[in-house]
Design a protein around this motif. Structure first.
Motif, PDB file in Angstrom:
ATOM      1  N   GLU A  70      11.075  15.748  -4.226  1.00 45.12           N
ATOM      2  CA  GLU A  70      10.723  16.113  -2.845  1.00 45.12           C
ATOM      3  C   GLU A  70      10.830  14.875  -1.981  1.00 45.12           C
ATOM      4  OE1 GLU A  70       6.691  16.969  -1.730  1.00 45.12           O
ATOM      5  OE2 GLU A  70       5.897  16.003  -3.520  1.00 45.12           O
ATOM      6  N   TYR A  71      10.820  15.082  -0.668  1.00 46.21           N
ATOM      7  CA  TYR A  71      10.886  13.971   0.274  1.00 46.21           C
ATOM      8  C   TYR A  71       9.464  13.646   0.737  1.00 46.21           C
ATOM      9  CZ  TYR A  71      15.831  15.213   0.409  1.00 46.21           C
ATOM     10  OH  TYR A  71      17.126  15.496   0.066  1.00 46.21           O
ATOM     11  N   HIS A  72       8.979  12.486   0.319  1.00 44.03           N
ATOM     12  CA  HIS A  72       7.619  12.089   0.697  1.00 44.03           C
ATOM     13  C   HIS A  72       7.506  10.571   0.623  1.00 44.03           C
ATOM     14  CE1 HIS A  72       3.268  12.577   1.285  1.00 44.03           C
ATOM     15  NE2 HIS A  72       3.130  11.589   0.416  1.00 44.03           N
ATOM     16  N   PHE A  73       7.129   9.969   1.745  1.00 44.10           N
ATOM     17  CA  PHE A  73       6.959   8.526   1.892  1.00 44.10           C
ATOM     18  C   PHE A  73       5.580   8.299   2.481  1.00 44.10           C
ATOM     19  CE2 PHE A  73       6.935   4.862   4.680  1.00 44.10           C
ATOM     20  CZ  PHE A  73       7.716   3.899   4.074  1.00 44.10           C
ATOM     21  N   GLU A  74       4.778   7.403   1.873  1.00 46.13           N
ATOM     22  CA  GLU A  74       3.420   7.234   2.395  1.00 46.13           C
ATOM     23  C   GLU A  74       2.929   5.801   2.300  1.00 46.13           C
ATOM     24  OE1 GLU A  74       0.161   7.989  -1.024  1.00 46.13           O
ATOM     25  OE2 GLU A  74       1.079   9.837  -0.278  1.00 46.13           O
ATOM     26  N   LEU A  75       1.959   5.509   3.170  1.00 44.26           N
ATOM     27  CA  LEU A  75       1.192   4.264   3.154  1.00 44.26           C
ATOM     28  C   LEU A  75      -0.273   4.679   3.178  1.00 44.26           C
ATOM     29  CD1 LEU A  75       3.400   3.009   5.974  1.00 44.26           C
ATOM     30  CD2 LEU A  75       3.225   1.622   3.926  1.00 44.26           C
ATOM     31  N   SER A  76      -1.061   4.131   2.272  1.00 41.67           N
ATOM     32  CA  SER A  76      -2.450   4.550   2.138  1.00 41.67           C
ATOM     33  C   SER A  76      -3.383   3.363   2.333  1.00 41.67           C
ATOM     34  CB  SER A  76      -2.675   5.169   0.747  1.00 41.67           C
ATOM     35  OG  SER A  76      -4.032   5.506   0.558  1.00 41.67           O
ATOM     36  N   THR A  77      -4.417   3.531   3.167  1.00 44.73           N
ATOM     37  CA  THR A  77      -5.349   2.439   3.433  1.00 44.73           C
ATOM     38  C   THR A  77      -6.698   2.987   3.889  1.00 44.73           C
ATOM     39  OG1 THR A  77      -5.750   0.462   4.794  1.00 44.73           O
ATOM     40  CG2 THR A  77      -4.487   2.243   5.802  1.00 44.73           C
ATOM     41  N   THR A  78      -7.744   2.198   3.649  1.00 42.88           N
ATOM     42  CA  THR A  78      -9.079   2.551   4.145  1.00 42.88           C
ATOM     43  C   THR A  78      -9.360   1.867   5.482  1.00 42.88           C
ATOM     44  OG1 THR A  78     -10.043   0.723   2.874  1.00 42.88           O
ATOM     45  CG2 THR A  78     -10.000   2.888   1.812  1.00 42.88           C
ATOM     46  N   ASP A  79      -8.441   1.040   5.934  1.00 43.67           N
ATOM     47  CA  ASP A  79      -8.585   0.281   7.181  1.00 43.67           C
ATOM     48  C   ASP A  79      -8.034   1.117   8.339  1.00 43.67           C
ATOM     49  OD1 ASP A  79      -8.417  -1.465   9.314  1.00 43.67           O
ATOM     50  OD2 ASP A  79      -7.561  -3.123   8.165  1.00 43.67           O
ATOM     51  N   VAL A 134      -6.535  12.640   5.146  1.00 42.04           N
ATOM     52  CA  VAL A 134      -7.524  11.860   4.407  1.00 42.04           C
ATOM     53  C   VAL A 134      -7.494  12.271   2.946  1.00 42.04           C
ATOM     54  CG1 VAL A 134      -9.972  11.305   4.138  1.00 42.04           C
ATOM     55  CG2 VAL A 134      -8.989  11.604   6.435  1.00 42.04           C
ATOM     56  N   ARG A 135      -7.398  11.253   2.051  1.00 43.05           N
ATOM     57  CA  ARG A 135      -7.438  11.490   0.611  1.00 43.05           C
ATOM     58  C   ARG A 135      -8.515  10.592   0.029  1.00 43.05           C
ATOM     59  NH1 ARG A 135      -1.877  10.727  -1.691  1.00 43.05           N
ATOM     60  NH2 ARG A 135      -2.373   8.512  -1.565  1.00 43.05           N
ATOM     61  N   LYS A 136      -9.601  11.229  -0.401  1.00 39.50           N
ATOM     62  CA  LYS A 136     -10.782  10.486  -0.865  1.00 39.50           C
ATOM     63  C   LYS A 136     -11.250   9.574   0.271  1.00 39.50           C
ATOM     64  CE  LYS A 136      -9.593  10.816  -5.757  1.00 39.50           C
ATOM     65  NZ  LYS A 136      -9.326  10.104  -7.026  1.00 39.50           N
ATOM     66  N   ALA A 137     -11.322   8.254   0.034  1.00 43.65           N
ATOM     67  CA  ALA A 137     -11.834   7.364   1.075  1.00 43.65           C
ATOM     68  C   ALA A 137     -10.727   6.782   1.940  1.00 43.65           C
ATOM     69  CB  ALA A 137     -12.635   6.231   0.439  1.00 43.65           C
ATOM     70  N   ALA A 138      -9.477   7.112   1.639  1.00 45.20           N
ATOM     71  CA  ALA A 138      -8.346   6.490   2.323  1.00 45.20           C
ATOM     72  C   ALA A 138      -7.673   7.459   3.291  1.00 45.20           C
ATOM     73  CB  ALA A 138      -7.321   5.994   1.308  1.00 45.20           C
ATOM     74  N   THR A 139      -7.029   6.893   4.296  1.00 46.65           N
ATOM     75  CA  THR A 139      -6.179   7.664   5.199  1.00 46.65           C
ATOM     76  C   THR A 139      -4.727   7.409   4.814  1.00 46.65           C
ATOM     77  OG1 THR A 139      -7.766   7.506   7.012  1.00 46.65           O
ATOM     78  CG2 THR A 139      -5.493   8.045   7.590  1.00 46.65           C
ATOM     79  N   VAL A 140      -3.968   8.481   4.692  1.00 46.94           N
ATOM     80  CA  VAL A 140      -2.569   8.395   4.288  1.00 46.94           C
ATOM     81  C   VAL A 140      -1.681   8.625   5.510  1.00 46.94           C
ATOM     82  CG1 VAL A 140      -0.757   9.368   2.825  1.00 46.94           C
ATOM     83  CG2 VAL A 140      -3.104   9.196   1.965  1.00 46.94           C
ATOM     84  N   VAL A 141      -0.815   7.672   5.785  1.00 50.48           N
ATOM     85  CA  VAL A 141       0.197   7.793   6.835  1.00 50.48           C
ATOM     86  C   VAL A 141       1.494   8.162   6.130  1.00 50.48           C
ATOM     87  CG1 VAL A 141       1.444   6.581   8.660  1.00 50.48           C
ATOM     88  CG2 VAL A 141      -0.951   6.012   8.203  1.00 50.48           C
ATOM     89  N   TYR A 142       2.113   9.288   6.506  1.00 49.66           N
ATOM     90  CA  TYR A 142       3.252   9.737   5.703  1.00 49.66           C
ATOM     91  C   TYR A 142       4.396  10.304   6.535  1.00 49.66           C
ATOM     92  CZ  TYR A 142       1.613  14.595   6.267  1.00 49.66           C
ATOM     93  OH  TYR A 142       1.236  15.812   6.783  1.00 49.66           O
ATOM     94  N   LEU A 143       5.567  10.298   5.909  1.00 49.74           N
ATOM     95  CA  LEU A 143       6.780  10.907   6.446  1.00 49.74           C
ATOM     96  C   LEU A 143       7.257  11.956   5.450  1.00 49.74           C
ATOM     97  CD1 LEU A 143       8.684   7.611   7.402  1.00 49.74           C
ATOM     98  CD2 LEU A 143       7.494   9.118   9.006  1.00 49.74           C
ATOM     99  N   LYS A 144       7.780  13.074   5.956  1.00 49.21           N
ATOM    100  CA  LYS A 144       8.289  14.136   5.070  1.00 49.21           C
ATOM    101  C   LYS A 144       9.761  14.437   5.301  1.00 49.21           C
ATOM    102  CE  LYS A 144       6.175  16.377   2.531  1.00 49.21           C
ATOM    103  NZ  LYS A 144       5.880  16.180   1.087  1.00 49.21           N
ATOM    104  N   SER A 153       0.804  -1.232   0.000  1.00 52.27           N
ATOM    105  CA  SER A 153       0.000   0.000   0.000  1.00 52.27           C
ATOM    106  C   SER A 153       0.834   1.279   0.000  1.00 52.27           C
ATOM    107  CB  SER A 153      -0.907   0.023   1.240  1.00 52.27           C
ATOM    108  OG  SER A 153      -0.136   0.137   2.430  1.00 52.27           O
ATOM    109  N   GLY A 154       2.141   1.158  -0.212  1.00 53.30           N
ATOM    110  CA  GLY A 154       3.001   2.334  -0.081  1.00 53.30           C
ATOM    111  C   GLY A 154       3.513   2.880  -1.389  1.00 53.30           C
ATOM    112  N   THR A 155       4.023   4.082  -1.314  1.00 54.45           N
ATOM    113  CA  THR A 155       4.704   4.715  -2.430  1.00 54.45           C
ATOM    114  C   THR A 155       5.580   5.826  -1.873  1.00 54.45           C
ATOM    115  OG1 THR A 155       4.420   5.737  -4.616  1.00 54.45           O
ATOM    116  CG2 THR A 155       2.923   6.447  -2.879  1.00 54.45           C
TER     117      THR A 155
END
Length: 226
Positions: A151-160, A182-192, A142-144
């Motif tokens: 830029e510095y951006h690391f994320e994991l995205s999930t609806t759970d 929150v992005r659309k229906a998902a919650t994004v956990v991220y590092l910058k 679920s990551g990208t």
């Protein structure tokens, strides 16, 4: 390939590790890419659906090595998405039942019938190696991340939402405080932070990607000092 694809390719080529770590990876991959269906008479079926062929191969290897399960692999072509393919790994009824028992999602009664006990996986991660494996698989599923020269951006995205809490807790326990949105229906956990992203990559075992990111950081700092 993109930087994110290179990271995932590196992670997919890592050794499978210990039994506890393999189960941790299968747990996270089930939560990000898996589904469970009930077919009556106690029959259940698990599927993993991923877009990355290398990840499909890793899931196949994990199931074979940890559970002695050989899933059926097929591809679904999406005409509306420019011919993009999804890799689908389907596990048979008995093997699905064994996997769900291992993930503590079902219990077997004395008469051999099964009953669900949890909608989410309840796999304990008391060891650091298992937490690393879990985070690695969660990123694969679920990551990208953005190329560090942009830029510095690391994320994991999930609806759970329970997975959001679990990932946030795991990263925070590793000294990597996260933010969410929150992005659309998902919650994004991220590092910058570049340092936090570098530490996350190291935690997952992507050492070559760490070197690539640090090289970009050095070049950026040199340009800034010039």
């Amino acid at each position: 390939m993109s930087f994110s694809s290179n990271v995932k390719d590196e992670l997919c080529r890592l050794p499978l590790g210990k039994n506890c770590c393999m189960l941790s990876e299968l747990t996270a991959l089930y939560r990000t890419s898996g589904s469970l269906s009930f077919h009556g008479l106690g029959r259940v079926q698990v599927q993993y659906r991923v877009e990355n062929a290398a990840l499909a191969r890793r899931i196949f290897r994990l199931l074979r090595a940890r559970m002695n399960i050989t899933p059926r692999l097929h591809y679904v072509q999406h005409a509306r998405l420019g011919g993009q393919r999804t890799c689908v790994l389907t596990i048979g009824d008995e093997d699905s039942q064994r996997l769900m028992l291992a993930l503590h999602m079902i219990e077997q009664n004395e008469d051999g019938s099964i009953r669900p006990i949890s909608k989410t996986v309840r796999h304990p991660m008391t060891r650091q190696c298992c937490r690393r494996a879990y985070l690695r698989a969660a990123f694969l599923g679920s990551g990208t991340m953005t190329a560090p020269d942009k830029e510095y951006h690391f994320e994991l995205s999930t609806t759970d939402q329970s997975l959001v809490k679990e990932l946030s807790r795991l990263l925070d326990k590793s000294g990597l405080p996260v933010n969410t949105y929150v992005r659309k229906a998902a919650t994004v956990v991220y590092l910058k932070s570049a340092q936090h992203i570098s530490d996350a990559l190291a935690l997952m075992g992507a050492s070559n990607s760490v070197f690539a990111l640090e090289d970009v950081r050095i070049r950026k700092q040199a340009r800034g000092a010039a």
